[in-house]
Write a protein that holds these residues in place. Structure first.
Motif, PDB file in Angstrom:
ATOM      1  N   LYS A 293     -11.613  69.624 -21.617  1.00 57.59           N
ATOM      2  CA  LYS A 293     -11.445  70.423 -20.138  1.00 57.59           C
ATOM      3  C   LYS A 293     -10.781  69.712 -19.300  1.00 57.59           C
ATOM      4  CE  LYS A 293     -15.068  72.141 -16.978  1.00 57.59           C
ATOM      5  NZ  LYS A 293     -16.172  71.761 -16.338  1.00 57.59           N
ATOM      6  N   SER A 294     -11.073  68.236 -19.243  1.00 60.11           N
ATOM      7  CA  SER A 294     -10.116  67.389 -18.362  1.00 60.11           C
ATOM      8  C   SER A 294     -10.027  66.193 -18.993  1.00 60.11           C
ATOM      9  CB  SER A 294     -11.077  67.218 -16.885  1.00 60.11           C
ATOM     10  OG  SER A 294     -12.231  66.507 -17.012  1.00 60.11           O
ATOM     11  N   VAL A 295      -9.049  65.405 -18.541  1.00 56.64           N
ATOM     12  CA  VAL A 295      -8.830  64.011 -19.196  1.00 56.64           C
ATOM     13  C   VAL A 295      -8.658  63.120 -18.005  1.00 56.64           C
ATOM     14  CG1 VAL A 295      -7.431  62.721 -20.622  1.00 56.64           C
ATOM     15  CG2 VAL A 295      -7.699  65.203 -21.133  1.00 56.64           C
ATOM     16  N   SER A 296      -9.599  62.261 -17.768  1.00 58.31           N
ATOM     17  CA  SER A 296      -9.466  61.041 -16.802  1.00 58.31           C
ATOM     18  C   SER A 296      -9.202  59.868 -17.603  1.00 58.31           C
ATOM     19  CB  SER A 296     -10.657  61.165 -16.164  1.00 58.31           C
ATOM     20  OG  SER A 296     -10.999  62.359 -15.513  1.00 58.31           O
ATOM     21  N   CYS A 297      -8.736  58.734 -16.830  1.00 56.92           N
ATOM     22  CA  CYS A 297      -8.727  57.535 -17.456  1.00 56.92           C
ATOM     23  C   CYS A 297      -9.151  56.248 -16.797  1.00 56.92           C
ATOM     24  CB  CYS A 297      -7.317  57.027 -18.006  1.00 56.92           C
ATOM     25  SG  CYS A 297      -6.186  56.250 -16.620  1.00 56.92           S
ATOM     26  N   VAL A 298      -9.638  55.469 -17.305  1.00 55.48           N
ATOM     27  CA  VAL A 298     -10.118  54.030 -16.522  1.00 55.48           C
ATOM     28  C   VAL A 298      -9.584  52.918 -17.232  1.00 55.48           C
ATOM     29  CG1 VAL A 298     -12.218  52.483 -15.957  1.00 55.48           C
ATOM     30  CG2 VAL A 298     -12.383  55.199 -15.838  1.00 55.48           C
ATOM     31  N   GLY A 299      -8.785  52.202 -16.307  1.00 53.93           N
ATOM     32  CA  GLY A 299      -8.139  50.900 -16.892  1.00 53.93           C
ATOM     33  C   GLY A 299      -8.952  49.838 -16.330  1.00 53.93           C
ATOM     34  N   ILE A 300      -9.245  48.770 -17.032  1.00 61.45           N
ATOM     35  CA  ILE A 300      -9.744  47.533 -16.388  1.00 61.45           C
ATOM     36  C   ILE A 300      -8.708  46.799 -15.633  1.00 61.45           C
ATOM     37  CG2 ILE A 300     -11.036  45.271 -16.738  1.00 61.45           C
ATOM     38  CD1 ILE A 300     -12.031  46.648 -19.317  1.00 61.45           C
ATOM     39  N   HIS A 301      -7.549  46.802 -16.235  1.00 61.30           N
ATOM     40  CA  HIS A 301      -6.395  45.942 -15.508  1.00 61.30           C
ATOM     41  C   HIS A 301      -5.194  46.989 -15.385  1.00 61.30           C
ATOM     42  CE1 HIS A 301      -8.778  42.500 -16.021  1.00 61.30           C
ATOM     43  NE2 HIS A 301      -8.640  42.633 -17.669  1.00 61.30           N
ATOM     44  N   GLY A 302      -4.944  47.769 -14.271  1.00 57.96           N
ATOM     45  CA  GLY A 302      -3.874  48.304 -14.297  1.00 57.96           C
ATOM     46  C   GLY A 302      -2.629  47.786 -13.777  1.00 57.96           C
ATOM     47  N   LEU A 303      -1.734  47.370 -14.729  1.00 52.85           N
ATOM     48  CA  LEU A 303      -0.348  46.662 -14.353  1.00 52.85           C
ATOM     49  C   LEU A 303       0.557  47.650 -14.036  1.00 52.85           C
ATOM     50  CD1 LEU A 303      -1.907  44.799 -16.390  1.00 52.85           C
ATOM     51  CD2 LEU A 303       0.282  44.156 -17.147  1.00 52.85           C
ATOM     52  N   PHE A 304       0.483  48.992 -14.770  1.00 52.39           N
ATOM     53  CA  PHE A 304       1.437  50.114 -14.234  1.00 52.39           C
ATOM     54  C   PHE A 304       2.821  49.829 -14.039  1.00 52.39           C
ATOM     55  CE2 PHE A 304      -2.756  51.473 -12.399  1.00 52.39           C
ATOM     56  CZ  PHE A 304      -3.042  52.611 -13.264  1.00 52.39           C
ATOM     57  N   VAL A 305       3.515  49.196 -15.235  1.00 53.31           N
ATOM     58  CA  VAL A 305       4.992  48.713 -15.348  1.00 53.31           C
ATOM     59  C   VAL A 305       5.837  49.955 -15.563  1.00 53.31           C
ATOM     60  CG1 VAL A 305       4.179  46.418 -15.992  1.00 53.31           C
ATOM     61  CG2 VAL A 305       5.070  48.007 -17.736  1.00 53.31           C
ATOM     62  N   GLU A 306       7.081  49.865 -15.155  1.00 51.55           N
ATOM     63  CA  GLU A 306       8.070  50.770 -15.482  1.00 51.55           C
ATOM     64  C   GLU A 306       7.468  52.306 -15.194  1.00 51.55           C
ATOM     65  OE1 GLU A 306       8.856  50.367 -19.687  1.00 51.55           O
ATOM     66  OE2 GLU A 306       9.860  48.262 -19.100  1.00 51.55           O
ATOM     67  N   ASN A 307       7.139  52.466 -13.882  1.00 50.28           N
ATOM     68  CA  ASN A 307       6.876  53.787 -13.436  1.00 50.28           C
ATOM     69  C   ASN A 307       5.725  54.385 -14.093  1.00 50.28           C
ATOM     70  OD1 ASN A 307       7.865  55.157 -11.525  1.00 50.28           O
ATOM     71  ND2 ASN A 307      10.037  55.481 -12.256  1.00 50.28           N
ATOM     72  N   ALA A 308       5.092  53.599 -14.796  1.00 45.64           N
ATOM     73  CA  ALA A 308       3.777  54.062 -15.566  1.00 45.64           C
ATOM     74  C   ALA A 308       2.840  55.192 -15.049  1.00 45.64           C
ATOM     75  CB  ALA A 308       2.967  52.943 -16.043  1.00 45.64           C
ATOM     76  N   LEU A 309       2.624  55.072 -13.558  1.00 45.18           N
ATOM     77  CA  LEU A 309       1.724  55.948 -12.762  1.00 45.18           C
ATOM     78  C   LEU A 309       2.431  56.939 -12.643  1.00 45.18           C
ATOM     79  CD1 LEU A 309      -0.954  56.020 -11.347  1.00 45.18           C
ATOM     80  CD2 LEU A 309       0.110  55.143  -9.447  1.00 45.18           C
ATOM     81  N   LYS A 310       3.424  57.194 -12.403  1.00 41.86           N
ATOM     82  CA  LYS A 310       4.286  58.268 -11.948  1.00 41.86           C
ATOM     83  C   LYS A 310       4.276  59.358 -13.539  1.00 41.86           C
ATOM     84  CE  LYS A 310       8.324  60.482 -10.132  1.00 41.86           C
ATOM     85  NZ  LYS A 310       9.781  60.162 -10.321  1.00 41.86           N
ATOM     86  N   LYS A 311       4.417  58.762 -14.608  1.00 36.60           N
ATOM     87  CA  LYS A 311       4.320  59.325 -15.940  1.00 36.60           C
ATOM     88  C   LYS A 311       3.109  59.787 -16.272  1.00 36.60           C
ATOM     89  CE  LYS A 311       6.438  55.644 -18.459  1.00 36.60           C
ATOM     90  NZ  LYS A 311       6.673  55.030 -19.406  1.00 36.60           N
ATOM     91  N   MET A 312       2.097  58.900 -15.802  1.00 42.88           N
ATOM     92  CA  MET A 312       0.678  58.999 -16.108  1.00 42.88           C
ATOM     93  C   MET A 312       0.312  60.428 -15.223  1.00 42.88           C
ATOM     94  SD  MET A 312      -0.940  55.591 -16.752  1.00 42.88           S
ATOM     95  CE  MET A 312      -2.592  55.832 -17.101  1.00 42.88           C
TER      96      MET A 312
END
Ligand code: R5P
Length: 291
Positions: free
Chosen positions: A239-258
């Motif tokens: 129904k929905s998809v969420s994510c929990v990362g312990i360590h959010g490095l978010f390299v190479e525009n990862a957050l925007k893509k995610m």
């Protein structure tokens, strides 16, 4: 006891100092015109228990270098005990020589830390082929986990959820967190084709259709593991998809893509980032307080 941070963790260091009601001192760290490091403690640290709070991101190479200089200088200035609180410990994924001639990062990093501080405290380090911290750290070391904080957060903020680990390595976290949040867990199997290309398939069947799926992993780097898992969860009828990362490095525009694939993106504050919603400082403080 006094607290300081170098370049990456001033918010966390200040929060810890405030909760412990102790002084957070400034450490000046900059470069000379030629690029050489310049480091100066701006308060007296002689005979003090010094807590250096410094995460290994952003810029793990520079962070390691800064920590070595800070630790060695503190020893030189007569600090009584030097504890490194590194909520995120880098260099742990290159834990063996995968190809001939390669450096084993985890080993080299640990040797430098062993020579610079008296104790290291970290959160959910990427222990895989290296099984325990004491395999590489000769100094005192403590591995903490964010599982309880994440489980409590999920229990408080979600309904009708299931927890998904995007690969077998992450299943240790997913399963434990599911138990704390009193829900079910499932796991995918990941095949890594390159640093940036992975594939996943479901290996532990549980009902996913109509559920709020929360994908949990220790590290979000390029975000590709999380994205592939989110696509799989949606295909299975989430129904929905969420994510929990312990360590959010978010390299190479990862957050925007995610953001295109997730309803929510949450991280633990082991690396300071605007996705930080889960606070780990109380867990760190319990360990810092120990003799
Ligand atoms: C790998 O073994 C870790 O647990 C993570 O799954 C991995 O580091 C994530 O990397 P990326 O975000 O680049 O797919």
């Amino acid at each position: 006891m006094i607290i300081t941070s170098l370049k990456n963790s001033s918010k966390t260091a200040n929060l810890i100092a405030k909760k412990l009601k102790c002084k957070c001192i400034e450490t000046e760290i900059k470069t000379f015109p030629d690029g050489d490091i310049y480091l100066r403690y701006k308060s007296e640290i002689k005979n003090k228990k010094l807590i250096i709070v410094e995460s290994f991101q952003p810029n793990s190479n520079e962070a390691l270098y800064n920590i070595v200089f800070a630790g060695k200088t503190a020893k030189d200035l007569g600090a009584k005990q030097i504890i490194l609180v590194a909520p995120y410990l880098a260099f742990m994924r290159q834990d063996k020589r995968f190809n001939s001639g390669e450096a084993i990062n985890a080993k080299i990093m640990s040797e430098l830390i062993n020579n610079s501080v008296d104790k290291i405290i970290t959160v959910d380090p990427h222990l895989h082929r290296i099984r325990k911290m004491s395999d590489i750290f000769k100094i005192k070391s403590k591995r903490l986990t964010a599982n309880q904080a994440i489980g409590n957060f999920i229990e408080k903020n979600f309904k009708n959820e299931v927890i998904m680990g995007p690969d077998w390595e992450s299943y240790q976290w997913a399963d434990e967190i599911a138990k704390i949040a009193k829900t079910q867990s499932t796991c995918l199997e990941k095949t890594r084709h390159s640093y940036r290309d992975v594939d996943v398939k479901l290996v532990k069947e549980i009902p996913i259709k109509g559920k709020n799926v929360i994908i949990v992993d220790d590290i979000i780097s390029t975000g590709n593991t999380m994205i592939k898992a989110a696509i799989k969860a949606k295909k299975l009828g989430a129904k929905s998809v969420s994510c929990v990362g312990i360590h959010g490095l978010f390299v190479e525009n990862a957050l925007k893509k995610m953001k295109k694939h997730f309803n929510n993106i949450f991280t633990v504050n082991t690396i300071e980032h605007n996705t930080n919603k889960i606070d780990i400082t109380d867990t760190l403080i319990k360990e810092i307080k120990k003799k």
